[in-house]
Design an enzyme around this catalytic site. Sequence first.
Site, PDB file in Angstrom:
ATOM      1  N   ASN A   1      16.927  40.533  46.525  1.00  0.00           N
ATOM      2  CA  ASN A   1      17.589  41.152  47.675  1.00  0.00           C
ATOM      3  C   ASN A   1      18.929  41.691  47.174  1.00  0.00           C
ATOM      4  OD1 ASN A   1      18.824  41.879  50.040  1.00  0.00           O
ATOM      5  ND2 ASN A   1      19.127  39.781  50.789  1.00  0.00           N
TER       6      ASN A   1
ATOM      7  N   HIS B   1      17.086  38.284  58.046  1.00  0.00           N
ATOM      8  CA  HIS B   1      18.026  37.687  57.093  1.00  0.00           C
ATOM      9  C   HIS B   1      19.224  37.161  57.871  1.00  0.00           C
ATOM     10  CE1 HIS B   1      20.924  37.233  53.837  1.00  0.00           C
ATOM     11  NE2 HIS B   1      19.895  37.242  53.008  1.00  0.00           N
TER      12      HIS B   1
ATOM     13  N   GLU C   1      22.248  37.296  57.387  1.00  0.00           N
ATOM     14  CA  GLU C   1      23.374  38.243  57.534  1.00  0.00           C
ATOM     15  C   GLU C   1      23.117  39.213  58.677  1.00  0.00           C
ATOM     16  OE1 GLU C   1      23.469  39.435  53.420  1.00  0.00           O
ATOM     17  OE2 GLU C   1      24.200  37.439  52.867  1.00  0.00           O
TER      18      GLU C   1
ATOM     19  N   GLU D   1      15.911  30.014  53.908  1.00  0.00           N
ATOM     20  CA  GLU D   1      17.224  30.271  53.333  1.00  0.00           C
ATOM     21  C   GLU D   1      18.285  29.511  54.122  1.00  0.00           C
ATOM     22  OE1 GLU D   1      17.278  34.092  50.878  1.00  0.00           O
ATOM     23  OE2 GLU D   1      17.815  34.668  52.915  1.00  0.00           O
TER      24      GLU D   1
ATOM     25  N   GLY E   1      24.742  32.838  48.780  1.00  0.00           N
ATOM     26  CA  GLY E   1      25.914  33.429  48.148  1.00  0.00           C
ATOM     27  C   GLY E   1      27.062  32.446  47.937  1.00  0.00           C
TER      28      GLY E   1
ATOM     29  N   SER F   1      21.251  30.864  46.534  1.00  0.00           N
ATOM     30  CA  SER F   1      21.841  30.584  45.220  1.00  0.00           C
ATOM     31  C   SER F   1      20.804  30.134  44.186  1.00  0.00           C
ATOM     32  CB  SER F   1      22.979  29.562  45.343  1.00  0.00           C
ATOM     33  OG  SER F   1      24.010  30.068  46.177  1.00  0.00           O
TER      34      SER F   1
HETATM   35  C1  PEP Z   1      19.928  36.192  49.951  1.00  0.00           C
HETATM   36  O1  PEP Z   1      20.810  36.947  50.316  1.00  0.00           O
HETATM   37  O2  PEP Z   1      18.799  36.313  50.439  1.00  0.00           O
HETATM   38  C2  PEP Z   1      20.234  35.174  48.942  1.00  0.00           C
HETATM   39  C3  PEP Z   1      19.369  34.225  48.725  1.00  0.00           C
HETATM   40  O3  PEP Z   1      21.428  35.320  48.295  1.00  0.00           O
HETATM   41  P1  PEP Z   1      21.954  34.444  47.034  1.00  0.00           P
HETATM   42  O4  PEP Z   1      20.805  34.271  46.091  1.00  0.00           O
HETATM   43  O5  PEP Z   1      23.065  35.246  46.465  1.00  0.00           O
HETATM   44  O6  PEP Z   1      22.400  33.126  47.594  1.00  0.00           O
END
Ligand code: PEP
Length: 257
Positions: A15, A100, A102, A171, A177, A215
């Site tokens: 992503n 997501h 966000e 997630e 992040g 992460s």
């Molecule tokens: C994401 O935005 O879907 C995500 C998993 O980000 P990160 O791997 O940077 O935590």
Amino acid sequence: MQDRTQDKKKLIAGNWKMNGGIEANDALVRAIVTGLRGASCLAAVCVPAPYLAQVQVLRQGSTLELGAQDVSAHAQGAYTGEVSARMLKDFGARYAIVGHSERRQYHGEGDALVADKAKAALAAGITPIVCVGETLTEREAGRTEEVVKRQLAAVIHTNGHCISEIAVAYEPVWAIGSGKTATPEMAQQVHAVLRAQLKAATAHSARVNILYGGSMNAGNAATLLAQPDIDGGLIGGASLNAADFLQIIVAASHAVA
Ligand code: PEP
């Protein structure tokens, strides 16, 4: 309907979020395409919509799949700024991330809209990667299971028997992040809950890839991917670095499916 359970491969989807540029994309995708040869898992990059055309060309002849980061719930019409599933399909997208955190957080997307977006993707032959996950406050209040089940239930309710054609990404919002990863045990526990929920909804639940995101990186991917119900990863930051992304793909290729 043919059962694909037997040949299910792990899926590693990058992503990119709102990152990239013509030159940077060129270098990144070329390196991924080169390094991907021989990988036995599925791999995709979910890119900002303006770059779909560029990456569609760059991935030609490769097994690297293309995805979008969002999709409109509507098929067409007066929805300024929206991008329909058919438009994504025109550019060769196989996946679209929906829900997501966000988008839930910054764009007010709720469970019903996320479910409608998943439906629009499925109608166009695109696999929606449905994101679910709890905030830190929800985890600390012991509400993780309730939250992820509610988020997935909305998608199941709207999509009925088509539910076996989605992918799910667990997630935890606090892990995205942040450099904080759920331990493999913590992630597995939630994945098992999601698997059971899918199992109750469809006889073909085993074909649904349940990805972990938050992460995941080159260092922790192998242990996460070794968990029985972790069928891949949704990778943010580490997908912007070809070497890191490819190491995760290697880990997924070696993990037992
Ligand atoms: C994401 O935005 O879907 C995500 C998993 O980000 P990160 O791997 O940077 O935590």
